[in-house]
Design a protein around this motif. Sequence first.
Motif, short mmCIF file in Angstrom:
data_model
loop_
_atom_site.label_atom_id
_atom_site.label_comp_id
_atom_site.label_asym_id
_atom_site.label_seq_id
_atom_site.Cartn_x
_atom_site.Cartn_y
_atom_site.Cartn_z
N GLY A 209 0.84 -1.20 0.00
CA GLY A 209 0.00 0.00 0.00
C GLY A 209 0.87 1.24 0.00
N THR A 210 0.25 2.37 0.17
CA THR A 210 1.00 3.61 0.23
C THR A 210 1.69 3.74 1.58
N VAL B 135 1.63 6.03 3.80
CA VAL B 135 0.80 6.53 4.89
C VAL B 135 -0.08 5.43 5.50
N GLU B 136 -0.27 4.36 4.77
CA GLU B 136 -1.12 3.27 5.26
C GLU B 136 -0.37 2.27 6.15
N VAL B 137 0.95 2.33 6.19
CA VAL B 137 1.72 1.34 6.94
C VAL B 137 1.72 1.70 8.43
N PRO B 138 1.23 0.81 9.29
CA PRO B 138 1.20 1.10 10.73
C PRO B 138 2.61 1.35 11.28
N ALA B 139 2.67 2.20 12.28
CA ALA B 139 3.96 2.58 12.85
C ALA B 139 4.76 1.38 13.33
N GLU B 140 4.06 0.41 13.93
CA GLU B 140 4.79 -0.75 14.46
C GLU B 140 5.43 -1.58 13.35
N LYS B 141 4.78 -1.60 12.18
CA LYS B 141 5.37 -2.33 11.05
C LYS B 141 6.55 -1.57 10.47
N VAL B 142 6.45 -0.27 10.38
CA VAL B 142 7.58 0.54 9.93
C VAL B 142 8.78 0.29 10.84
N GLN B 143 8.54 0.33 12.14
CA GLN B 143 9.63 0.15 13.10
C GLN B 143 10.28 -1.21 12.95
N ARG B 144 9.47 -2.25 12.80
CA ARG B 144 10.01 -3.60 12.70
C ARG B 144 10.81 -3.78 11.41
N VAL B 145 10.32 -3.23 10.31
CA VAL B 145 11.04 -3.33 9.04
C VAL B 145 12.40 -2.64 9.14
N VAL B 146 12.44 -1.47 9.74
CA VAL B 146 13.71 -0.77 9.92
C VAL B 146 14.62 -1.55 10.86
N PRO C 165 6.70 3.09 -5.15
CA PRO C 165 5.48 3.83 -4.78
C PRO C 165 4.24 2.96 -4.88
N GLY C 166 3.37 3.11 -3.90
CA GLY C 166 2.11 2.36 -3.90
C GLY C 166 2.24 0.95 -3.40
N VAL D 134 7.25 1.61 -0.14
CA VAL D 134 8.18 2.73 -0.01
C VAL D 134 9.06 2.56 1.23
N HIS D 135 8.47 2.11 2.32
CA HIS D 135 9.23 1.93 3.56
C HIS D 135 10.34 0.89 3.38
N TYR D 136 10.02 -0.18 2.67
CA TYR D 136 11.00 -1.24 2.40
C TYR D 136 12.11 -0.72 1.49
N ALA D 137 11.73 -0.01 0.42
CA ALA D 137 12.72 0.54 -0.51
C ALA D 137 13.67 1.49 0.20
N ALA D 138 13.14 2.26 1.13
CA ALA D 138 13.99 3.20 1.88
C ALA D 138 15.04 2.45 2.70
#
Length: 253
Positions: A100-101, A103-114, A156-157, A160-164
């Motif tokens: 997804g975009t 903005v749709e990724v929950p904070a906890e998932k962003v944190q875990r991916v990083v 995009p779409g 994005v979090h993973y690509a970063a």
Amino acid sequence: MEDESGNRIAIVSGASRGIGAAVAHAAAAAGYGVVVNYSADAEGAHAVVRRVVAQGGRALAVQADVSQPADVVRLFDEAGDWGTVTAVINNAAITGNQIGTLVEVPAEKVQRVVDVNVTGMIFMCQEAVRRLSTDHGGNGGNIVNISSTATKAGSPGTWVHYAATKGAVDVLTVGLASEVAKQGIRVNAVAPGSTKTGLHAAAGMPDRVEKLNPTIPMGRGAEPEEVAAAVMWLMSGEAGYITGAVLPVAGGR
């Protein structure tokens, strides 16, 4: 100065499936004893070990969460008890299993991916240098990080979090390669494009690779074994004057 003793050990993180499993098989075929690291998929990791052993190779499954420093140290300790670690392939990475975009990724998932994709790889690289560096009493060797051509367009779409996080992998590779070039360690990265693994199905898009085929000059996604072949070449003597490289394996995309 790389160990030619015949008891070389390669640690492959996230090796229970996909690219990591393919790298484990390729490394075993090249004569390495392979440490098949996994975080949660014990069944998959032990299946990789069984296949390697059935083909005459040596393999050992070791559970460790690369985002946890103590786990990383234990992983290297167990590998070191088995032989001389001369290669570390940092493949462990996650997407958060969400498409997804941003903005749709929950904070906890962003944190875990990083935590896994960036912090975990940094921890692995730190420990690899401590074990391999001639400045620290090691025999030298290779670090190969698995990046992604997602860094080019940013996914995009979708991711994005993973690509970063993969952009961070590229910077880590270049910077560390320069730091340890005189310590017997070469540091490179392989950047796969669309690859036929379970990553896409786990995120809910099992046909994602096929949908991307028209955008790839060669018209198809990569097989995991093709990515593994690039990893093995970078680890070989043929690539002995290469460090700090990010090698795309993406069919021209």
